[in-house]
Design a protein around this motif. Structure first.
Motif, PDB file in Angstrom:
ATOM      1  N   ASP A   1       0.824  -1.209   0.000  1.00  0.00           N
ATOM      2  CA  ASP A   1       0.000   0.000   0.000  1.00  0.00           C
ATOM      3  C   ASP A   1       0.859   1.261   0.000  1.00  0.00           C
ATOM      4  O   ASP A   1       0.564   2.235  -0.704  1.00  0.00           O
TER       5      ASP A   1
ATOM      6  N   LEU B   1       2.401   1.757  -3.415  1.00  0.00           N
ATOM      7  CA  LEU B   1       1.440   2.300  -4.368  1.00  0.00           C
ATOM      8  C   LEU B   1       1.254   3.795  -4.151  1.00  0.00           C
ATOM      9  O   LEU B   1       1.201   4.572  -5.117  1.00  0.00           O
TER      10      LEU B   1
ATOM     11  N   ALA C   1       2.149   6.267  -7.272  1.00  0.00           N
ATOM     12  CA  ALA C   1       0.949   6.620  -8.025  1.00  0.00           C
ATOM     13  C   ALA C   1       1.067   7.957  -8.746  1.00  0.00           C
ATOM     14  O   ALA C   1       0.440   8.151  -9.792  1.00  0.00           O
TER      15      ALA C   1
ATOM     16  N   SER D   1       4.341  -5.665  -9.555  1.00  0.00           N
ATOM     17  CA  SER D   1       2.945  -6.095  -9.593  1.00  0.00           C
ATOM     18  C   SER D   1       1.975  -4.921  -9.500  1.00  0.00           C
ATOM     19  O   SER D   1       0.795  -5.058  -9.833  1.00  0.00           O
ATOM     20  N   LEU D   2       2.463  -3.770  -9.058  1.00  0.00           N
ATOM     21  CA  LEU D   2       1.612  -2.590  -8.913  1.00  0.00           C
ATOM     22  C   LEU D   2       1.510  -1.761 -10.185  1.00  0.00           C
ATOM     23  O   LEU D   2       0.781  -0.770 -10.220  1.00  0.00           O
TER      24      LEU D   2
ATOM     25  N   PRO E   1      -0.067  -1.973 -13.085  1.00  0.00           N
ATOM     26  CA  PRO E   1      -1.394  -1.609 -13.606  1.00  0.00           C
ATOM     27  C   PRO E   1      -2.079  -0.532 -12.775  1.00  0.00           C
ATOM     28  O   PRO E   1      -2.723   0.371 -13.316  1.00  0.00           O
ATOM     29  N   ALA E   2      -1.941  -0.601 -11.443  1.00  0.00           N
ATOM     30  CA  ALA E   2      -2.557   0.402 -10.578  1.00  0.00           C
ATOM     31  C   ALA E   2      -1.847   1.747 -10.681  1.00  0.00           C
ATOM     32  O   ALA E   2      -2.479   2.800 -10.616  1.00  0.00           O
ATOM     33  N   VAL E   3      -0.528   1.706 -10.865  1.00  0.00           N
ATOM     34  CA  VAL E   3       0.250   2.937 -11.003  1.00  0.00           C
ATOM     35  C   VAL E   3      -0.060   3.623 -12.331  1.00  0.00           C
ATOM     36  O   VAL E   3      -0.072   4.847 -12.439  1.00  0.00           O
ATOM     37  N   GLY E   4      -0.294   2.808 -13.371  1.00  0.00           N
ATOM     38  CA  GLY E   4      -0.577   3.351 -14.688  1.00  0.00           C
ATOM     39  C   GLY E   4       0.652   3.672 -15.502  1.00  0.00           C
ATOM     40  O   GLY E   4       0.565   4.329 -16.540  1.00  0.00           O
TER      41      GLY E   4
ATOM     42  N   GLY F   1       3.106  -4.316 -17.200  1.00  0.00           N
ATOM     43  CA  GLY F   1       1.896  -4.830 -16.592  1.00  0.00           C
ATOM     44  C   GLY F   1       1.796  -6.336 -16.660  1.00  0.00           C
ATOM     45  O   GLY F   1       1.105  -6.951 -15.858  1.00  0.00           O
TER      46      GLY F   1
END
Length: 229
Positions: free
Chosen positions: A56, A59, A63, A82-83, A85-88, A220
């Motif tokens: 967390d 991220l 981010a 692994s983060l 996709p969430a980071v973009g 990703g």
């Protein structure tokens, strides 16, 4: 690097890595823009509670980077990737290009680390990069080295790592699992190839920075194009 104002973000868990990557940039990629984030508390928690415990916080740090990220801590690398996709944006662990080169060097790989928490992530990464090819990985912690690093005895730390590398036999390649170990490669006497991550990782990350749209799919997928960065 014009046209990419955010630059390449590097996430470190020790401030000692900042001048290392700045020097590599100045030597190999003059003009590249590097932005450094330093979060030593993440490594301390990952060592005691496991790498997933910092997901967390990772991220939250990544981010808002606005572009590719190079994570220079091997312990955190897998979780950070692994983060993506969430980071973009693409997230590259600094040791992935080194692992790809190691499996190309031969199947007998000795991994040296100075903290125990690095061994499992590095072994898993080598297996990923081997992509089904047989590899025999032997992992060792250099005794007493991390205590020297924490005490600020860089020369003693690197000398201990170099002695450990020189003691390796019956291997095709020696991998120095942590970015902090890189300068020990210049001290070794072994005829075996000794690989470290900073130069290879920075080269690959700056390639991602120059083609972020294409690279985002790679980061990703985590390993679907293994060995190509």
């Amino acid at each position: 690097m014009t046209g990419a104002p955010a630059g390449l973000t590097l996430l470190h868990t020790s401030p000692v890595h900042v001048p290392v990557f700045e020097a590599l940039r100045d030597r190999d990629h003059p003009g590249a823009v590097l932005r450094h984030l330093v979060a030593p508390e993440l490594l301390e928690r990952a060592r005691t509670r496991g790498p997933e415990s910092v997901a967390d916080d990772l991220l939250g740090l990544l981010a808002d980077t606005g572009g590719p990220v190079l994570v220079t801590c091997s312990t955190l690398g897998s979780v950070a990737e692994s983060l993506a996709p969430a980071v973009g944006s693409p997230v590259l662990r600094v040791d992935r290009p080194m692992a790809a080169e190691a499996v190309r060097a031969g199947p007998r790989i000795v991994v040296l680390a100075t903290v125990e928490s690095t061994l499992a992530p590095t072994g898993e990464l080598l297996a990923e990069e081997a992509a089904g090819r047989p590899v025999a990985v032997r992992a060792r912690v250099v005794p007493g080295a991390w205590e020297l690093f924490e005490a600020g005895d860089t020369a003693g730390y690197l000398a201990a790592v170099a002695r450990a590398a020189d003691a390796v036999t019956e291997a095709d390649v020696v991998v120095l699992a942590q970015a902090s170990m890189a300068d020990a490669a210049a001290l070794v006497r072994t005829p075996l190839p000794v690989l470290s991550s900073p130069r290879l990782g920075l080269d690959a990350a700056l390639r991602l920075h120059l083609r972020p749209a294409r690279a985002g799919a790679h980061a990703g997928r985590r390993g679907s194009d293994r060995g190509k960065v």
